[in-house]
Design a protein around this motif. Structure first.
Motif, PDB file in Angstrom:
ATOM      1  N   ILE A 165       0.834  -1.205   0.000  1.00 40.66           N
ATOM      2  CA  ILE A 165       0.000   0.000   0.000  1.00 40.66           C
ATOM      3  C   ILE A 165       0.866   1.252   0.000  1.00 40.66           C
ATOM      4  CG2 ILE A 165      -0.207   0.104   2.525  1.00 40.66           C
ATOM      5  CD1 ILE A 165      -3.097   1.102   2.115  1.00 40.66           C
ATOM      6  N   LEU A 166       2.088   1.121   0.474  1.00 43.59           N
ATOM      7  CA  LEU A 166       3.029   2.239   0.499  1.00 43.59           C
ATOM      8  C   LEU A 166       3.641   2.476  -0.880  1.00 43.59           C
ATOM      9  CD1 LEU A 166       4.856   1.214   3.783  1.00 43.59           C
ATOM     10  CD2 LEU A 166       3.479   3.292   3.511  1.00 43.59           C
ATOM     11  N   ASP A 167       4.118   3.679  -1.095  1.00 45.60           N
ATOM     12  CA  ASP A 167       4.830   4.012  -2.335  1.00 45.60           C
ATOM     13  C   ASP A 167       6.230   3.423  -2.263  1.00 45.60           C
ATOM     14  OD1 ASP A 167       5.748   5.155  -4.706  1.00 45.60           O
ATOM     15  OD2 ASP A 167       6.253   7.067  -3.740  1.00 45.60           O
ATOM     16  N   LEU A 168       6.275   2.102  -2.393  1.00 49.11           N
ATOM     17  CA  LEU A 168       7.513   1.368  -2.144  1.00 49.11           C
ATOM     18  C   LEU A 168       7.529   0.138  -3.035  1.00 49.11           C
ATOM     19  CD1 LEU A 168       9.911   1.527  -0.055  1.00 49.11           C
ATOM     20  CD2 LEU A 168       8.573  -0.017   1.382  1.00 49.11           C
ATOM     21  N   ASP A 169       8.319   0.162  -4.092  1.00 47.88           N
ATOM     22  CA  ASP A 169       8.400  -1.004  -4.979  1.00 47.88           C
ATOM     23  C   ASP A 169       9.846  -1.243  -5.379  1.00 47.88           C
ATOM     24  OD1 ASP A 169       8.526   0.100  -8.194  1.00 47.88           O
ATOM     25  OD2 ASP A 169       7.876   1.523  -6.672  1.00 47.88           O
ATOM     26  N   GLY A 170      10.247  -2.505  -5.301  1.00 50.66           N
ATOM     27  CA  GLY A 170      11.620  -2.879  -5.609  1.00 50.66           C
ATOM     28  C   GLY A 170      11.701  -3.780  -6.823  1.00 50.66           C
ATOM     29  N   PRO A 171      12.901  -4.179  -7.199  1.00 48.79           N
ATOM     30  CA  PRO A 171      13.089  -5.044  -8.362  1.00 48.79           C
ATOM     31  C   PRO A 171      12.659  -6.477  -8.073  1.00 48.79           C
ATOM     32  CG  PRO A 171      15.187  -4.679  -7.274  1.00 48.79           C
ATOM     33  CD  PRO A 171      14.179  -3.804  -6.575  1.00 48.79           C
ATOM     34  N   ILE A 172      12.664  -7.268  -9.104  1.00 48.89           N
ATOM     35  CA  ILE A 172      12.354  -8.685  -8.969  1.00 48.89           C
ATOM     36  C   ILE A 172      13.466  -9.359  -8.169  1.00 48.89           C
ATOM     37  CG2 ILE A 172      13.533  -9.521 -11.056  1.00 48.89           C
ATOM     38  CD1 ILE A 172      10.925 -11.106 -11.646  1.00 48.89           C
ATOM     39  N   GLY A 173      13.144 -10.405  -7.419  1.00 48.10           N
ATOM     40  CA  GLY A 173      14.192 -11.110  -6.690  1.00 48.10           C
ATOM     41  C   GLY A 173      13.929 -11.276  -5.208  1.00 48.10           C
ATOM     42  N   GLY A 174      12.687 -11.100  -4.759  1.00 48.48           N
ATOM     43  CA  GLY A 174      12.377 -11.280  -3.347  1.00 48.48           C
ATOM     44  C   GLY A 174      12.417 -10.007  -2.528  1.00 48.48           C
ATOM     45  N   TYR A 175      12.796  -8.905  -3.155  1.00 50.25           N
ATOM     46  CA  TYR A 175      12.926  -7.640  -2.419  1.00 50.25           C
ATOM     47  C   TYR A 175      11.574  -7.129  -1.919  1.00 50.25           C
ATOM     48  CZ  TYR A 175      17.632  -7.517  -4.386  1.00 50.25           C
ATOM     49  OH  TYR A 175      18.921  -7.820  -4.730  1.00 50.25           O
ATOM     50  N   ASN A 176      10.531  -7.300  -2.705  1.00 52.72           N
ATOM     51  CA  ASN A 176       9.232  -6.767  -2.311  1.00 52.72           C
ATOM     52  C   ASN A 176       8.619  -7.556  -1.162  1.00 52.72           C
ATOM     53  OD1 ASN A 176       8.649  -4.497  -4.317  1.00 52.72           O
ATOM     54  ND2 ASN A 176       9.298  -6.152  -5.663  1.00 52.72           N
ATOM     55  N   PHE A 177       8.806  -8.883  -1.151  1.00 49.77           N
ATOM     56  CA  PHE A 177       8.345  -9.656   0.002  1.00 49.77           C
ATOM     57  C   PHE A 177       9.146  -9.283   1.246  1.00 49.77           C
ATOM     58  CE2 PHE A 177       6.146 -13.096  -2.564  1.00 49.77           C
ATOM     59  CZ  PHE A 177       4.900 -12.817  -2.025  1.00 49.77           C
ATOM     60  N   GLN A 178      10.447  -9.070   1.082  1.00 49.90           N
ATOM     61  CA  GLN A 178      11.259  -8.664   2.226  1.00 49.90           C
ATOM     62  C   GLN A 178      10.735  -7.359   2.817  1.00 49.90           C
ATOM     63  OE1 GLN A 178      14.153 -10.117   3.861  1.00 49.90           O
ATOM     64  NE2 GLN A 178      13.452  -8.556   5.297  1.00 49.90           N
ATOM     65  N   ALA A 179      10.422  -6.398   1.954  1.00 49.70           N
ATOM     66  CA  ALA A 179       9.895  -5.115   2.431  1.00 49.70           C
ATOM     67  C   ALA A 179       8.549  -5.306   3.123  1.00 49.70           C
ATOM     68  CB  ALA A 179       9.754  -4.147   1.264  1.00 49.70           C
ATOM     69  N   ALA A 180       7.723  -6.197   2.586  1.00 49.80           N
ATOM     70  CA  ALA A 180       6.423  -6.447   3.207  1.00 49.80           C
ATOM     71  C   ALA A 180       6.583  -7.079   4.585  1.00 49.80           C
ATOM     72  CB  ALA A 180       5.581  -7.347   2.296  1.00 49.80           C
ATOM     73  N   PHE A 181       7.431  -8.102   4.673  1.00 48.62           N
ATOM     74  CA  PHE A 181       7.665  -8.742   5.966  1.00 48.62           C
ATOM     75  C   PHE A 181       8.226  -7.743   6.980  1.00 48.62           C
ATOM     76  CE2 PHE A 181       8.437 -12.850   3.432  1.00 48.62           C
ATOM     77  CZ  PHE A 181       7.137 -13.304   3.638  1.00 48.62           C
ATOM     78  N   SER A 182       9.194  -6.949   6.564  1.00 53.25           N
ATOM     79  CA  SER A 182       9.877  -6.029   7.488  1.00 53.25           C
ATOM     80  C   SER A 182       8.971  -4.903   7.941  1.00 53.25           C
ATOM     81  CB  SER A 182      11.138  -5.462   6.824  1.00 53.25           C
ATOM     82  OG  SER A 182      12.064  -6.483   6.535  1.00 53.25           O
ATOM     83  N   THR A 183       8.274  -4.265   7.005  1.00 56.55           N
ATOM     84  CA  THR A 183       7.392  -3.157   7.395  1.00 56.55           C
ATOM     85  C   THR A 183       6.198  -3.677   8.188  1.00 56.55           C
ATOM     86  OG1 THR A 183       6.242  -3.252   5.243  1.00 56.55           O
ATOM     87  CG2 THR A 183       8.074  -1.686   5.455  1.00 56.55           C
ATOM     88  N   GLY A 184       5.700  -4.878   7.838  1.00 53.78           N
ATOM     89  CA  GLY A 184       4.592  -5.448   8.604  1.00 53.78           C
ATOM     90  C   GLY A 184       4.987  -5.745  10.035  1.00 53.78           C
ATOM     91  N   SER A 185       6.160  -6.343  10.208  1.00 55.13           N
ATOM     92  CA  SER A 185       6.629  -6.665  11.555  1.00 55.13           C
ATOM     93  C   SER A 185       6.810  -5.408  12.392  1.00 55.13           C
ATOM     94  CB  SER A 185       7.949  -7.436  11.456  1.00 55.13           C
ATOM     95  OG  SER A 185       8.433  -7.760  12.733  1.00 55.13           O
ATOM     96  N   LEU A 186       7.412  -4.370  11.797  1.00 50.43           N
ATOM     97  CA  LEU A 186       7.634  -3.129  12.535  1.00 50.43           C
ATOM     98  C   LEU A 186       6.319  -2.440  12.865  1.00 50.43           C
ATOM     99  CD1 LEU A 186       9.539  -1.043  13.727  1.00 50.43           C
ATOM    100  CD2 LEU A 186       9.774  -0.022  11.445  1.00 50.43           C
ATOM    101  N   ALA A 187       5.371  -2.451  11.928  1.00 47.38           N
ATOM    102  CA  ALA A 187       4.061  -1.816  12.201  1.00 47.38           C
ATOM    103  C   ALA A 187       3.363  -2.524  13.358  1.00 47.38           C
ATOM    104  CB  ALA A 187       3.208  -1.869  10.948  1.00 47.38           C
ATOM    105  N   GLY A 188       3.410  -3.868  13.369  1.00 48.55           N
ATOM    106  CA  GLY A 188       2.765  -4.603  14.454  1.00 48.55           C
ATOM    107  C   GLY A 188       3.392  -4.322  15.813  1.00 48.55           C
ATOM    108  N   GLN A 189       4.729  -4.291  15.850  1.00 49.44           N
ATOM    109  CA  GLN A 189       5.418  -3.981  17.103  1.00 49.44           C
ATOM    110  C   GLN A 189       5.085  -2.569  17.578  1.00 49.44           C
ATOM    111  OE1 GLN A 189       9.632  -4.612  16.540  1.00 49.44           O
ATOM    112  NE2 GLN A 189       9.300  -6.579  15.525  1.00 49.44           N
ATOM    113  N   SER A 190       5.071  -1.627  16.657  1.00 51.10           N
ATOM    114  CA  SER A 190       4.831  -0.227  17.007  1.00 51.10           C
ATOM    115  C   SER A 190       3.407  -0.025  17.487  1.00 51.10           C
ATOM    116  CB  SER A 190       5.112   0.671  15.794  1.00 51.10           C
ATOM    117  OG  SER A 190       6.448   0.520  15.347  1.00 51.10           O
TER     118      SER A 190
END
Length: 430
Positions: free
Chosen positions: A400-425
């Motif tokens: 949902i964020l203005d955040l898109d990376g190249p092919i290669g697993g980067y976008n899932f990594q960003a989703a996992f990382s931002t999701g985890s931080l949002a939940g903790q916060s």
């Protein structure tokens, strides 16, 4: 009942957000419009799911370019190594392919979703399927969410509804409307990691042909590039010389254009152009060698094996269908003996191998896009917490964020990382 944290969307970011909040002891609810979780995970990577990339946090940040700085805090909390460890603790062994992509050893995306659901189940979070959110409104003490079944009250809300790519997965841009209503600015969403269309008829017969190593540039076509160069000179700078994007990797010809990792990686430059039809792709089918090196190689082979047809020599390195097509474009008759092929013809072949131009018609759109470029402006989200700078208690994570990376697993990594931080916060109220 008032929930401490309500997450809208049970994709990669939403599941991590729920796990993080619930494991910190907060009453957590996930609302999912689909009848199952992780629909996009299940179809990603050809149903294999490219979890992340074999790099460190700085490598992920660099891959996202200008947007990468936003990920510093999220990656510090959950980087690529931690993602791999998280899944391996849940029994999902991983492997690294030669491209650096990380996949489950089983090659089953379903194993990834099941691992997340197992951990979610242990966390105590509640997951409700087939319950689309119809409205999200800020309330005195938090938020009120109206679903197809009920009214839900929450002290904190996390939007992980994704973008607009693969709308069949349920990612139809729902979260954009709620973010806008709550005062957020959207960067106009557009397709990214999507095939590129062309009107060039010579591409169609090559459908299905894959070239493993191609350098591709997205450029303004000659007339537009010339105009841009003149504008640059008038400004006293060389700011625009027509090059919009470049990448290197595998290329696939389709019946309507070009696809494959290298094309997907440059597609955001096409979808973001005001007039995509003024662009062209420049393809180098021999990126590991200069034109001079290639010419010396071909001259030597022609001398040694002059009795063979020149297309036979070239077909040792490139698919014969590609060689025949490029020879037609170069107006070189390849069904002639190598020794009888004039040097000027060999040079035209090499020029075409190194600099084939493909006119652009556009991109295939959200239906075939792996991710969405654009979304909730990063300027309005606190990267240290994923909390909105405009509405206290509102958090964003994932596509949902203005955040898109190249092919290669980067976008899932960003989703996992931002999701985890949002939940903790959200759980910590910060």
């Amino acid at each position: 009942m008032v929930w401490d944290v309500v997450i809208v969307g049970a994709g990669a970011a939403g599941l991590l957000a729920a796990i993080s909040a619930a494991e910190l002891g907060r009453r957590t609810l996930v609302l999912e419009k689909n009848p199952r979780a992780g629909v996009k995970i299940l179809m990603s990577g050809g149903t294999r799911c490219n979890l992340t990339h074999a790099t460190d946090a700085s490598g992920v940040i660099a891959a996202f370019g200008r947007q990468g700085r936003f990920l510093h805090s999220a990656l510090a909390a959950l980087g690529p190594d931690e993602v791999v460890q998280m899944f391996e603790r849940e029994g999902v062994a991983t492997k690294v392919e030669v491209t650096g992509k990380v996949f489950p050893v089983s090659d089953r995306a379903a194993d990834v979703v099941q691992a997340l659901l197992r951990r979610l189940g242990r966390s105590g979070a509640e997951l409700s399927f087939c319950e689309p959110v119809l409205r999200l409104a800020a309330d005195t003490d938090g938020f009120r969410l109206t679903t197809a079944r009920r009214e839900v009250e929450a002290r904190a809300a996390i939007l992980t509804t994704g973008g607009m790519s693969y709308p069949g997965c349920g990612t139809t841009g729902d979260g954009y409307a709620w973010a806008t209503e709550l005062g957020h600015r959207l960067v106009p969403p557009r397709p990214a990691l999507t095939p590129i269309l062309t009107a060039a008829e010579w591409v169609k017969p090559l459908s299905g042909v894959t070239i493993p190593d191609v350098a591709v540039q997205v450029c303004e076509a000659p007339a537009q590039a010339g105009e841009a160069a003149q504008r640059g000179k008038r400004r006293g700078s060389s700011e625009s010389r027509g090059l919009l994007a470049a990448a290197r990797g595998s290329l696939l010809f389709t019946h309507v254009g070009l696809s494959g990792p290298v094309v997907l990686d440059v597609s955001r430059a096409v979808s973001g152009a005001p007039q995509p039809q003024t662009l062209e792709l420049r393809c180098d089918f021999a990126p590991a060698e200069s034109a001079d090196e290639l010419e010396r190689w071909l001259d030597e082979r022609c001398c040694r094996e002059g009795g063979r047809q020149i297309d036979g020599l070239l077909a040792e390195r490139w698919p014969r269908r590609l060689i025949q097509t490029l020879a037609d474009l170069a107006a070189v008759p390849v069904a002639q003996r190598a020794a009888e092929t004039p040097k000027r013809d060999r040079q035209r072949l090499i020029e075409t191998l190194k600099r084939t131009r493909v006119p652009v018609r556009g991109v295939m759109g959200f239906r075939k896009a792996e991710v969405t470029a654009g979304g909730v402006s990063l300027d309005e989200v606190d990267s240290r917490t994923m909390q909105s700078k405009r509405v206290t208690g509102l958090y964003f994570a994932g596509e949902i964020l203005d955040l898109d990376g190249p092919i290669g697993g980067y976008n899932f990594q960003a989703a996992f990382s931002t999701g985890s931080l949002a939940g903790q916060s959200a759980a910590a109220g910060r």
